[in-house]
Enzyme design. Structure first.
Site, short mmCIF file in Angstrom:
data_model
loop_
_atom_site.label_atom_id
_atom_site.label_comp_id
_atom_site.label_asym_id
_atom_site.label_seq_id
_atom_site.Cartn_x
_atom_site.Cartn_y
_atom_site.Cartn_z
CD GLU A 122 -3.17 4.91 -1.38
OE1 GLU A 122 -1.95 5.07 -1.31
OE2 GLU A 122 -3.91 4.82 -0.41
N GLY A 254 2.58 13.84 -1.47
CA GLY A 254 3.96 13.79 -1.01
C GLY A 254 4.73 12.61 -1.58
CB ALA A 255 6.10 9.95 -0.96
CD GLU A 257 1.26 3.53 0.59
OE1 GLU A 257 1.49 4.72 0.34
OE2 GLU A 257 0.15 3.11 0.97
CG ASN A 258 3.94 2.76 -5.78
OD1 ASN A 258 2.74 2.78 -5.76
ND2 ASN A 258 4.69 3.80 -6.06
CG HIS A 290 4.03 8.08 5.96
ND1 HIS A 290 3.10 8.24 6.96
CD2 HIS A 290 3.34 7.70 4.87
CE1 HIS A 290 1.89 7.98 6.47
NE2 HIS A 290 2.01 7.65 5.19
CD GLU A 291 4.98 7.45 1.48
OE1 GLU A 291 4.29 6.45 1.26
OE2 GLU A 291 4.49 8.57 1.76
CG HIS A 294 2.48 3.13 3.97
ND1 HIS A 294 1.34 2.89 4.70
CD2 HIS A 294 2.38 4.42 3.56
CE1 HIS A 294 0.60 4.00 4.73
NE2 HIS A 294 1.21 4.94 4.05
CD GLU A 313 -2.01 6.35 4.26
OE1 GLU A 313 -1.06 6.80 4.93
OE2 GLU A 313 -1.85 5.85 3.12
N1 TRP Z 1 -0.63 6.49 0.33
C1 TRP Z 1 0.18 7.65 0.18
C2 TRP Z 1 0.82 7.97 1.52
O1 TRP Z 1 0.17 7.98 2.52
C3 TRP Z 1 -0.50 8.87 -0.29
C4 TRP Z 1 -1.33 8.86 -1.49
C5 TRP Z 1 -2.61 8.50 -1.61
C6 TRP Z 1 -1.01 9.40 -2.72
N2 TRP Z 1 -3.11 8.79 -2.83
C7 TRP Z 1 -2.15 9.36 -3.53
C8 TRP Z 1 0.15 9.93 -3.22
C9 TRP Z 1 -2.17 9.89 -4.81
C10 TRP Z 1 0.13 10.45 -4.50
C11 TRP Z 1 -1.02 10.45 -5.27
O2 TRP Z 1 1.96 8.22 1.62
ZN ZN Z 2 0.60 6.92 4.02
#
Ligand code: TRP
Ligand code: ZN
Length: 850
Positions: A122, A254-255, A257-258, A290-291, A294, A313
């Site tokens: 992402e 932070g993290a 959500e794959n 949160h993850e 998702h 989000e």
């Molecule tokens: N989608 C992720 C979340 O909301 C965050 C995210 C978006 C992200 N782009 C990223 C994490 C690039 C790491 C690197 O939790």
């Molecule tokens: Zn998110």
């Protein structure tokens, strides 16, 4: 190669992709400098698309071969992707590319961290892995084979087969490429399992590097609680046989959500009592939730295009806030969220980076993972829920999941389910998604013969993004208190829809005291000419916990602004009011700890600027120091008792109750340290057996100008632990005196442990510089210059993190001409770097207002 003239993408230009993908299968042959990626994709013309041009995104790829229906083809390749003539019928695309994960320090695509392979796709990172239609509305079922000489080989979905040096995965749920993930390494698992509400067994694994096994238990518990909560509150069940989480040290955010394979910054998942603070634990619990959430809001229902980012989000932040409120204290969570919104989102919404919750154009989408999209996006959902009520909200969400499962959606789809369930017309409400800027709400009151009238006027400052803002739907929760402190009218929700609007309360015996915007019912700035007496009254009597806290902070804010701007002295109404709250043992310790907080210095600067006063960072710093000292002296007799009573004797647990007590003890210790020269803090440091106590003691010691020995001992004790050493870096910068902040930071950047390519260490050091308001804004420009030096160094390596950190400069126009000149010189210097990334160049030019 970057384009000379960066391209702008517009929401209005959306067109569906010309092809549908029946299936995707990928084979990875891993090698640090020459990983081979083979893809086999079944395409067919999309009947709903107006055109069928075959373009696949691809960046920094070495194309080895390409075939269509088994026959070699020679596509036309550019730095952004490739085109090729294709049949006007279903066909099979096969390609092989080579990539270099070991030299990928941008941490996007496939890269390496401490010998482990991992991915971050992402928003648009998949195009650095292979040629692909890298857009969220192109969804497909993925089968992945990984070949590599590493013991753990992971991808999305369910494991199919594996053998020595290879593994196959299949993800049955169609997904966009941004949710693809792969991890390979020498990892160990902390495992558990979960049985879903309909009886499905799910294997849960938290994968970490050997040595980190002892930091997994809390994250795993948080995951199970999240799974259960989503079943109970939203009726959402998990949908695969396994759920894997991997902790990675080098990560931009932070993290992520794959699907079935969440990847976490190790700081957002690893925790132990010895190495993590209560705040770290709470943050980890929220990010895991949160993850996980998702999986439904983001993965099962995804975004049509990146302009719809808030669809997943905003909703997911809203859901994780609800979760934290349920797990811990709801008022404490709400106050924390508002503090965060004012600290991070308001400056964005009221400065040169202002954009709507749903932006209408961008150059680099990574620059729009913002507090506005996330946190204001969540506030918008909170307002919607307030307006329609809890039952209709639940019904609308059920309809959303039923109607859109498996689809890539828009904000229009989201609002439509609410319209269909409630019969409401949400077209005016939709302005919350399309207009930038924080609305100002002014309030006038009138009382005569038992009738109390509140008149509200709303206006939003014009901005580049929204030159002519229109009135928005603003839900204002109001309660009325009688002169004796009783609640004479319970909370009522007023709906502002016009620029100016009045509401009457009849049948009152005397003029009430209003408690307005209870629970912070809308993300607005309330401008109300209120008196010190009224604020003190609400601080003592308001039944709404948010507004009671708000009254205390409004007293502090008003006092600090007068102190900074006019040399006023500490206000006894504030001191007395806070002391009374502190002494009230019926109040939650966590809540009392929040009452001891003060508005941030940057926020005070914003409030002064809003009143037309040019903020002086040193004067603000001095005002805060003076008020803190006055409070310490004023509360002198109460502090030791409170400190003793907030001690936790039970074995450490990071739960709400214990953390609340430690938060209060920490806030009290900071005051005590102003009176005893750090003696109590030194005692606490010597006996601390958890990081919360150790760090709060060290903070107090450094604040008192002591703690040199403890700082050294802390380093020696923790030098093997990356996450703790991040704290060691940031604490020194945060606690540095204003005149020394840049030199302290500079010395730390020369420390042998300053690994600037690691985003956590970079942020711990340079992010802390930007967060030390008076130090960063030192009049000699040393803070600005040092940050700019490091942004220039980092940009060629990691544009994403560089660009995010440019926002430290977004408030520059608030300050005096001297500082503005110094900032402008640094922004110009960054802009002039040859080969500056698209990410950073977009941010800096927006900040400059060019
Ligand atoms: N989608 C992720 C979340 O909301 C965050 C995210 C978006 C992200 N782009 C990223 C994490 C690039 C790491 C690197 O939790
Ligand atoms: Zn998110």
């Amino acid at each position: 190669m970057k384009d000379a003239a960066p391209q702008t993408i517009y929401l209005k230009d959306y067109q569906p992709f010309g092809f549908v993908l029946r299936s995707v299968s990928l084979t990875f042959v891993l090698s640090p400098n020459a990983t081979r990626v083979k893809s086999r994709i079944a395409f067919e013309p999309n009947p709903d698309a107006p055109a069928h041009r075959f373009f696949l995104h691809g960046e920094k790829l070495k194309l080895i071969s390409a075939r269509i229906d088994g026959k070699a083809v020679t596509p036309e390749v550019t730095p952004e992707g490739l085109t090729c003539d294709v049949p006007d019928a279903p066909f099979i695309w096969e390609a092989e590319v080579e990539i270099d994960p070991a030299n990928n320090f941008a941490l996007e695509g496939l890269y390496m961290s401490n010998g482990m392979y991992c991915t971050q796709c992402e928003a648009e990172g998949f195009r650095k892995i292979t040629y692909y239609p890298d857009r969220p509305d192109v969804m497909s079922v993925f089968t992945v084979r990984i070949e590599g000489d590493l013991p753990v080989l992971l991808s999305n979905g369910n494991p199919v087969k594996s053998g020595d040096g290879w593994a196959e995965w299949h993800d049955p749920w169609p997904k966009p490429a941004y949710l693809f993930a792969l991890v390979a390494g020498e990892l160990v698992a902390h495992s558990d399992s979960y049985t879903t509400c309909s009886g499905n067994h799910v294997d849960l694994n938290l994968w970490v590097r050997p040595g980190d096994e002892g930091k997994c238990a809390f994250g795993m518990e948080a995951l199970k609680k999240s799974m259960q909560w989503d079943e109970e509150v939203y009726g959402r069940e998990y949908d695969l046989d396994v759920f894997n989480i991997v902790a990675v040290d080098d990560f931009n955010m932070g993290a992520m959500e794959n699907k079935g394979l969440n990847i976490f910054n190790s700081s957002a998942v690893l925790a132990s009592p010895e190495t993590s603070t209560d705040m770290n634990f709470e943050r980890i619990e929220a990010i895991i939730a949160h993850e996980y959430f998702h999986n439904w809001t983001g993965n099962r229902i995804t975004c049509r295009d990146w302009f719809q980012l808030c669809l997943k989000e905003g909703l997911t932040v809203f859901r994780d806030s609800q979760f934290t409120s349920d797990m811990r204290s709801a008022p404490v969570k709400r106050i924390g969220d508002v503090i965060d919104l004012r600290a991070r989102q308001f400056p964005e919404d009221n400065g040169p980076l202002s954009h709507p919750v749903r932006p209408e154009s961008f150059q680099e989408i990574n620059n729009f993972y913002t507090a506005t999209v996330y946190e204001k996006g969540a506030e918008v959902i909170g307002m919607l829920k307030r307006l329609v009520g809890d039952a209709a909200y639940a019904e609308a969400l059920d309809l959303y999941f039923a109607r859109h499962d498996g689809e890539a959606c828009t904000i229009e789809d989201w609002l439509k389910v609410f319209e269909d369930v409630t019969g409401r017309d949400l077209s005016q409400f939709k302005r919350w998604y399309s207009q930038a800027g924080t609305p100002r709400v002014q309030v006038e009151e009138d009382y005569s013969e038992g009738t109390y009238t509140l008149t509200f006027t709303q206006s939003t400052p014009a901005s580049v993004a929204t030159p002519a803002p229109q009135p928005q739907v603003i839900p204002v929760a109001v309660g009325l208190l009688g002169q004796n402190g009783d609640e004479v009218r319970e909370t009522e929700l007023l709906e502002l829809t016009e620029a100016r609007q009045s509401f009457e309360f009849t049948g009152l015996g005397s003029k009430p005291v209003p408690s307005i915007l209870r629970g912070f019912s809308a993300p607005v700035i309330l401008e109300r000419e209120s008196t010190t007496e009224e604020r003190a009254f609400l601080l003592a009597h308001d039944t709404d916990p948010f507004n009671r806290w708000e009254a205390g902070s409004a007293l502090a804010r008003a006092n600090l602004m007068e102190m900074a701007a006019e040399g006023a002295v500490p206000d006894s109404a504030y001191l007395d009011g806070i002391l009374a709250v502190l002494r009230d043992d019926t109040l939650d310790p966590a809540y009392r700890a929040l009452m001891l907080g003060l508005p941030g210095q940057s926020e005070l600067a914003a409030s002064l600027a809003e009143k037309g006063i040019t903020p002086d960072p040193m004067a603000i710093w001095t005002a805060v120091e003076t008020l803190r000292q006055a409070l310490a002296e004023h509360a002198q007799d109460t502090l030791p008792r409170l400190f003793a009573q907030s001690r936790v004797d039970a074995p450490y647990a990071p739960d709400a109750e214990q953390s609340g007590k430690r938060a209060l003890a920490g806030a009290v210790l900071a005051l005590i340290s102003r009176l005893d020269g750090g003696a109590e803090a030194a005692r606490q440091y010597a006996t601390a057996d958890n990081m919360t106590l150790q760090l709060s003691a060290l903070t107090c010691l450094l604040k008192t100008g002591k703690g040199e020995a403890e700082l050294g001992a802390f380093y020696d004790q923790w030098q093997h632990d990356r996450l703790v050493i991040d704290k060691w870096f940031s604490l020194q910068v945060m606690m540095a005196q204003p005149g020394q902040t840049a030199s302290v930071t500079k010395a730390l950047t020369q420390h042998r442990d300053f690994n600037w390519k690691n985003p956590n260490r970079f942020r711990a050091t340079l992010g802390a510089l930007a967060g030390n308001h008076a130090g960063f804004h030192a009049a000699d420009g040393s803070g600005y210059a040092l940050l700019a030096d490091w942004l220039i160094t980092l940009d060629p390596v990691n544009p994403q993190t560089t660009a995010r950190m440019c926002s430290a400069f977004q408030t520059w126009k608030r300050y005096d001409a001297g500082r503005q000149g110094l900032v402008r010189a640094q922004l110009d210097r960054i802009m002039a770097q040859p080969g500056l990334s698209r990410d950073t160049s977009e941010m800096v030019s927006r900040i400059l207002g060019a």
